[in-house]
Motif scaffolding. Structure first.
Motif, PDB file in Angstrom:
ATOM      1  N   LYS A  45      14.880 110.947  -9.976  1.00 16.22           N
ATOM      2  CA  LYS A  45      14.045 111.779  -9.104  1.00 16.22           C
ATOM      3  C   LYS A  45      13.530 110.939  -7.952  1.00 16.22           C
ATOM      4  O   LYS A  45      13.499 109.717  -8.026  1.00 16.22           O
ATOM      5  CB  LYS A  45      12.865 112.366  -9.880  1.00 16.22           C
ATOM      6  CG  LYS A  45      13.235 113.404 -10.923  1.00 16.22           C
ATOM      7  CD  LYS A  45      12.014 113.885 -11.676  1.00 16.22           C
ATOM      8  CE  LYS A  45      11.025 114.575 -10.762  1.00 16.22           C
ATOM      9  NZ  LYS A  45       9.818 115.052 -11.487  1.00 16.22           N
ATOM     10  N   ALA A  46      13.101 111.621  -6.890  1.00 17.34           N
ATOM     11  CA  ALA A  46      12.549 110.948  -5.710  1.00 17.34           C
ATOM     12  C   ALA A  46      13.467 109.830  -5.238  1.00 17.34           C
ATOM     13  O   ALA A  46      13.044 108.712  -4.963  1.00 17.34           O
ATOM     14  CB  ALA A  46      11.145 110.400  -6.010  1.00 17.34           C
ATOM     15  N   ARG A  47      14.745 110.150  -5.143  1.00 18.17           N
ATOM     16  CA  ARG A  47      15.732 109.148  -4.732  1.00 18.17           C
ATOM     17  C   ARG A  47      15.708 108.985  -3.208  1.00 18.17           C
ATOM     18  O   ARG A  47      15.764 109.948  -2.464  1.00 18.17           O
ATOM     19  CB  ARG A  47      17.129 109.580  -5.187  1.00 18.17           C
ATOM     20  CG  ARG A  47      18.217 108.594  -4.817  1.00 18.17           C
ATOM     21  CD  ARG A  47      18.016 107.240  -5.498  1.00 18.17           C
ATOM     22  NE  ARG A  47      18.477 107.235  -6.871  1.00 18.17           N
ATOM     23  CZ  ARG A  47      18.086 106.376  -7.783  1.00 18.17           C
ATOM     24  NH1 ARG A  47      17.178 105.467  -7.486  1.00 18.17           N
ATOM     25  NH2 ARG A  47      18.558 106.424  -9.003  1.00 18.17           N
ATOM     26  N   ASN A  48      15.611 107.745  -2.763  1.00 16.08           N
ATOM     27  CA  ASN A  48      15.567 107.424  -1.334  1.00 16.08           C
ATOM     28  C   ASN A  48      16.928 106.894  -0.918  1.00 16.08           C
ATOM     29  O   ASN A  48      17.351 105.833  -1.361  1.00 16.08           O
ATOM     30  CB  ASN A  48      14.478 106.371  -1.080  1.00 16.08           C
ATOM     31  CG  ASN A  48      14.277 106.097   0.403  1.00 16.08           C
ATOM     32  OD1 ASN A  48      15.115 106.435   1.227  1.00 16.08           O
ATOM     33  ND2 ASN A  48      13.164 105.475   0.735  1.00 16.08           N
ATOM     34  N   LEU A  49      17.626 107.656  -0.034  1.00 15.32           N
ATOM     35  CA  LEU A  49      18.957 107.236   0.412  1.00 15.32           C
ATOM     36  C   LEU A  49      18.912 106.489   1.728  1.00 15.32           C
ATOM     37  O   LEU A  49      19.937 106.053   2.232  1.00 15.32           O
ATOM     38  CB  LEU A  49      19.879 108.457   0.540  1.00 15.32           C
ATOM     39  CG  LEU A  49      20.056 109.266  -0.739  1.00 15.32           C
ATOM     40  CD1 LEU A  49      21.013 110.417  -0.489  1.00 15.32           C
ATOM     41  CD2 LEU A  49      20.557 108.397  -1.863  1.00 15.32           C
ATOM     42  N   ASP A  50      17.715 106.403   2.348  1.00 12.90           N
ATOM     43  CA  ASP A  50      17.526 105.633   3.575  1.00 12.90           C
ATOM     44  C   ASP A  50      18.498 106.055   4.674  1.00 12.90           C
ATOM     45  O   ASP A  50      19.193 105.253   5.266  1.00 12.90           O
ATOM     46  CB  ASP A  50      17.679 104.140   3.304  1.00 12.90           C
ATOM     47  CG  ASP A  50      17.070 103.299   4.433  1.00 12.90           C
ATOM     48  OD1 ASP A  50      17.500 102.173   4.629  1.00 12.90           O
ATOM     49  OD2 ASP A  50      16.149 103.809   5.104  1.00 12.90           O
ATOM     50  N   THR A  51      18.540 107.384   4.955  1.00 15.35           N
ATOM     51  CA  THR A  51      19.430 107.897   6.001  1.00 15.35           C
ATOM     52  C   THR A  51      18.637 108.524   7.135  1.00 15.35           C
ATOM     53  O   THR A  51      19.052 109.494   7.743  1.00 15.35           O
ATOM     54  CB  THR A  51      20.401 108.932   5.432  1.00 15.35           C
ATOM     55  OG1 THR A  51      19.643 109.974   4.785  1.00 15.35           O
ATOM     56  CG2 THR A  51      21.348 108.315   4.445  1.00 15.35           C
ATOM     57  N   ASN A  52      17.437 108.007   7.414  1.00 13.65           N
ATOM     58  CA  ASN A  52      16.584 108.402   8.540  1.00 13.65           C
ATOM     59  C   ASN A  52      15.841 109.721   8.337  1.00 13.65           C
ATOM     60  O   ASN A  52      14.943 110.034   9.093  1.00 13.65           O
ATOM     61  CB  ASN A  52      17.383 108.485   9.849  1.00 13.65           C
ATOM     62  CG  ASN A  52      17.918 107.143  10.267  1.00 13.65           C
ATOM     63  OD1 ASN A  52      17.226 106.148  10.137  1.00 13.65           O
ATOM     64  ND2 ASN A  52      19.140 107.104  10.748  1.00 13.65           N
ATOM     65  N   GLY A  53      16.228 110.516   7.359  1.00 13.61           N
ATOM     66  CA  GLY A  53      15.496 111.750   7.099  1.00 13.61           C
ATOM     67  C   GLY A  53      14.357 111.491   6.150  1.00 13.61           C
ATOM     68  O   GLY A  53      14.035 110.359   5.802  1.00 13.61           O
ATOM     69  N   ILE A  54      13.706 112.552   5.689  1.00  9.26           N
ATOM     70  CA  ILE A  54      12.648 112.408   4.697  1.00  9.26           C
ATOM     71  C   ILE A  54      13.312 112.318   3.335  1.00  9.26           C
ATOM     72  O   ILE A  54      14.111 113.172   2.979  1.00  9.26           O
ATOM     73  CB  ILE A  54      11.697 113.605   4.765  1.00  9.26           C
ATOM     74  CG1 ILE A  54      11.032 113.624   6.138  1.00  9.26           C
ATOM     75  CG2 ILE A  54      10.664 113.556   3.674  1.00  9.26           C
ATOM     76  CD1 ILE A  54      10.246 114.860   6.391  1.00  9.26           C
ATOM     77  N   GLN A  55      12.978 111.289   2.582  1.00 10.38           N
ATOM     78  CA  GLN A  55      13.743 110.995   1.386  1.00 10.38           C
ATOM     79  C   GLN A  55      12.983 111.312   0.111  1.00 10.38           C
ATOM     80  O   GLN A  55      11.984 110.691  -0.188  1.00 10.38           O
ATOM     81  CB  GLN A  55      14.139 109.520   1.385  1.00 10.38           C
ATOM     82  CG  GLN A  55      14.881 109.083   2.628  1.00 10.38           C
ATOM     83  CD  GLN A  55      16.119 109.899   2.875  1.00 10.38           C
ATOM     84  OE1 GLN A  55      16.896 110.112   1.966  1.00 10.38           O
ATOM     85  NE2 GLN A  55      16.295 110.373   4.092  1.00 10.38           N
ATOM     86  N   SER A  56      13.456 112.271  -0.653  1.00 11.08           N
ATOM     87  CA  SER A  56      12.903 112.524  -1.976  1.00 11.08           C
ATOM     88  C   SER A  56      13.848 113.453  -2.723  1.00 11.08           C
ATOM     89  O   SER A  56      13.486 114.573  -3.075  1.00 11.08           O
ATOM     90  CB  SER A  56      11.503 113.138  -1.881  1.00 11.08           C
ATOM     91  OG  SER A  56      10.902 113.203  -3.154  1.00 11.08           O
ATOM     92  N   PHE A  57      15.078 112.994  -2.963  1.00  9.63           N
ATOM     93  CA  PHE A  57      16.099 113.843  -3.547  1.00  9.63           C
ATOM     94  C   PHE A  57      16.104 113.773  -5.072  1.00  9.63           C
ATOM     95  O   PHE A  57      15.715 112.773  -5.663  1.00  9.63           O
ATOM     96  CB  PHE A  57      17.482 113.425  -3.045  1.00  9.63           C
ATOM     97  CG  PHE A  57      17.703 113.678  -1.579  1.00  9.63           C
ATOM     98  CD1 PHE A  57      17.821 114.968  -1.096  1.00  9.63           C
ATOM     99  CD2 PHE A  57      17.792 112.624  -0.686  1.00  9.63           C
ATOM    100  CE1 PHE A  57      18.038 115.204   0.253  1.00  9.63           C
ATOM    101  CE2 PHE A  57      18.006 112.848   0.665  1.00  9.63           C
ATOM    102  CZ  PHE A  57      18.129 114.147   1.135  1.00  9.63           C
ATOM    103  N   ILE A  58      16.600 114.852  -5.686  1.00  9.93           N
ATOM    104  CA  ILE A  58      16.940 114.841  -7.104  1.00  9.93           C
ATOM    105  C   ILE A  58      18.389 114.384  -7.212  1.00  9.93           C
ATOM    106  O   ILE A  58      19.266 114.939  -6.547  1.00  9.93           O
ATOM    107  CB  ILE A  58      16.786 116.237  -7.737  1.00  9.93           C
ATOM    108  CG1 ILE A  58      15.321 116.680  -7.710  1.00  9.93           C
ATOM    109  CG2 ILE A  58      17.308 116.243  -9.173  1.00  9.93           C
ATOM    110  CD1 ILE A  58      15.114 118.117  -8.161  1.00  9.93           C
ATOM    111  N   GLN A  59      18.645 113.371  -8.017  1.00  6.30           N
ATOM    112  CA  GLN A  59      20.016 112.894  -8.221  1.00  6.30           C
ATOM    113  C   GLN A  59      20.536 113.445  -9.538  1.00  6.30           C
ATOM    114  O   GLN A  59      19.832 113.451 -10.550  1.00  6.30           O
ATOM    115  CB  GLN A  59      20.050 111.366  -8.254  1.00  6.30           C
ATOM    116  CG  GLN A  59      21.453 110.792  -8.463  1.00  6.30           C
ATOM    117  CD  GLN A  59      21.441 109.282  -8.531  1.00  6.30           C
ATOM    118  OE1 GLN A  59      20.665 108.621  -7.852  1.00  6.30           O
ATOM    119  NE2 GLN A  59      22.302 108.719  -9.364  1.00  6.30           N
TER     120      GLN A  59
END
Length: 464
Positions: free
Chosen positions: A199-213
């Motif tokens: 959870k709250a995965r940060n992919l560091d792609t300039n957007g807002i980062q808080s993805f479910i993986q």
């Protein structure tokens, strides 16, 4: 007779409980009647400790497949044929070339509102929706959020459509079983199963980062589809995979339902996304960072700087404070902090729990509006670009130089002031938020390369 009396009393109490629950359910529906988003009950149970063979996925799949649609995006690109230009003059060699893109979407209301990815419908001239029953409709684009890759569409239909209800993504647990449902290439809905990997995965792609993986198989045609729990409730919108080949290689990512729901409600109510900020710059802690800073804590968000006139500054937060909780949400990473803040709006109040000199303290922060925020870097006072700036400079990203406070650059003031910074150290700058994040990891004494567009439209590179 006494036994009959007891039985009658139990029946009476059971009936009252049922009526009370019925009234509560429908009263709750009335409360949310103005929203196009339907929220699932909070008290659902999980299939904890069960293997895949012991879980029945069929109910969740049956609920979801009819709510997931195929999205067809038709756009037109102008191409030039040099030979035709030579014979017929300027404009004579131009041709309109049709381009078709596809993806998935999720119906979120019975009257035809649909959520999908922004990249699925980007630059579309026409959008066509195909339901799971093969019926097709023209769709209208209601609004988008480029940062989180979310778009809201609307189709007009006289029939009531099946739709997905939103679960609370904050309650999702790592290891929980999930289904990824998409409608790729107009093949009707397809279902894959897996677990929540992170959870709250940060992919560091300039957007807002808080993805479910998740490790549920998701391929490009599934973009915009549904990630649901075993009750068929929506916990995320599948948005991307991490792959060098473009095909699924073991994990994929979804925008959490809480963030998606807030984006949809903002678009419907305000026409755009209302995004608030705490007004802090810094970095998440880990073993090496804590050792370098000389502190004991290894979890939390370390504040290096508070933004001038922001809610954080007004609430008394300061350099060296470590944020460990927002309301009841524990914070150990930047993605957790940004993910929670992005479920809120400007002027919302957030209870911040933080550590200062090894003492745990709390304060209430009123979130600032991001559009009025600014930051400073190496004597350059920066602000977000406006719609007029985007049109003038023909860019859709960057930050504007508002003032110069660097004496070394005064000689270039006429060119720099009002110019647009596009990248720093080869990292694209989308807005003040992404700029602040990058600045927090750069020492003021460190030399960096800046690519920018001057006030007269010339692209230059500076070493600061």
């Amino acid at each position: 007779m006494k036994r009959f009396g007891n039985l009658f009393l139990v029946s009476l109490l059971s009936g009252a409980t049922t009526l009370g629950a019925y009234k509560l359910l429908f009263d709750s529906d009335l409360i949310h009647s103005k929203s196009i988003v339907t929220v699932a009950p909070e008290n659902y149970s999980r299939n904890v400790g069960l293997g895949a063979e012991a879980i029945d996925f069929t109910e969740a799949a049956d609920k979801t497949v009819h709510t997931v649609v195929h999205v067809k995006n038709v756009s037109y690109r102008t191409t030039t044929n040099p030979m035709l230009e030579f014979f017929y003059g300027f404009g004579g060699g131009q041709q309109q070339q049709e381009q078709v893109g596809t993806g998935s979407g999720v119906i979120i209301s019975e009257d035809g509102y649909i959520v999908t990815n922004n990249h699925v419908v980007k630059d579309a001239s026409d959008i066509e929706i195909t339901l799971n029953n093969k019926k097709t409709y023209k769709a209208k684009l209601i609004g988008t959020d480029i940062k989180m890759d979310i778009a809201v569409l609307k189709i007009d239909t006289n029939e009531k459509l099946p739709y997905s209800v939103f679960a609370d993504s904050d309650n999702v647990k790592v290891g929980e079983w999930v289904l990824a449902v998409g409608n790729p290439y107009n093949l009707t809905s397809t279902v894959t199963a897996g677990i929540v990997s992170a959870k709250a995965r940060n992919l560091d792609t300039n957007g807002i980062q808080s993805f479910i993986q998740t490790d549920a198989a998701v391929n490009p045609g599934n973009s915009g589809g549904a990630l649901v729990n075993t009750h068929g409730e929506l916990i995320g919108i599948n948005t991307m995979i991490s792959s060098q080949t473009g095909s699924y290689v073991g994990y994929s990512f979804a925008v959490p339902s809480n963030i998606t729901r807030k984006i949809i409600q903002d678009i419907m109510e305000f026409g755009n996304v209302q995004r608030g900020i705490l007004g802090v710059e810094g970095s998440e802690l880990n073993g090496s960072a804590s050792k370098e800073l000389g502190i004991k804590e290894t979890l939390g968000f370390y504040i290096k700087k508070t933004t001038k006139n922001s809610g954080a500054e007004k609430a008394g937060l300061q350099t060296g404070d470590i944020i460990i909780k927002l309301d009841n949400q524990n914070i150990s990473t930047f993605a957790e902090l940004s993910g929670y803040v992005n479920t809120k709006r400007p002027d919302d109040k957030v209870l911040v729990t933080f550590i200062r000199k090894e003492k745990t303290m709390t304060t209430t922060v009123t979130l600032s509006k991001i559009s009025v925020s600014s930051t400073e870097f190496k004597g350059l006072e920066l602000e977000n670009i406006t719609a007029a700036d985007k049109k003038k400079f023909r860019v859709d990203y960057g930050v504007k130089i508002k003032e110069l406070n660097n004496e070394r650059l005064n000689v270039y003031a006429n060119d720099l002031k009002g110019g647009i910074i596009l990248s720093i150290g080869n990292t694209k700058i989308t807005d003040i938020e992404s700029a602040s994040k990058i600045f927090s990891n750069i020492d003021e004494k460190e030399t960096v390369q800046i690519e920018m567009m001057t006030a007269n439209g010339q692209i230059i590179r500076l070493i600061l």
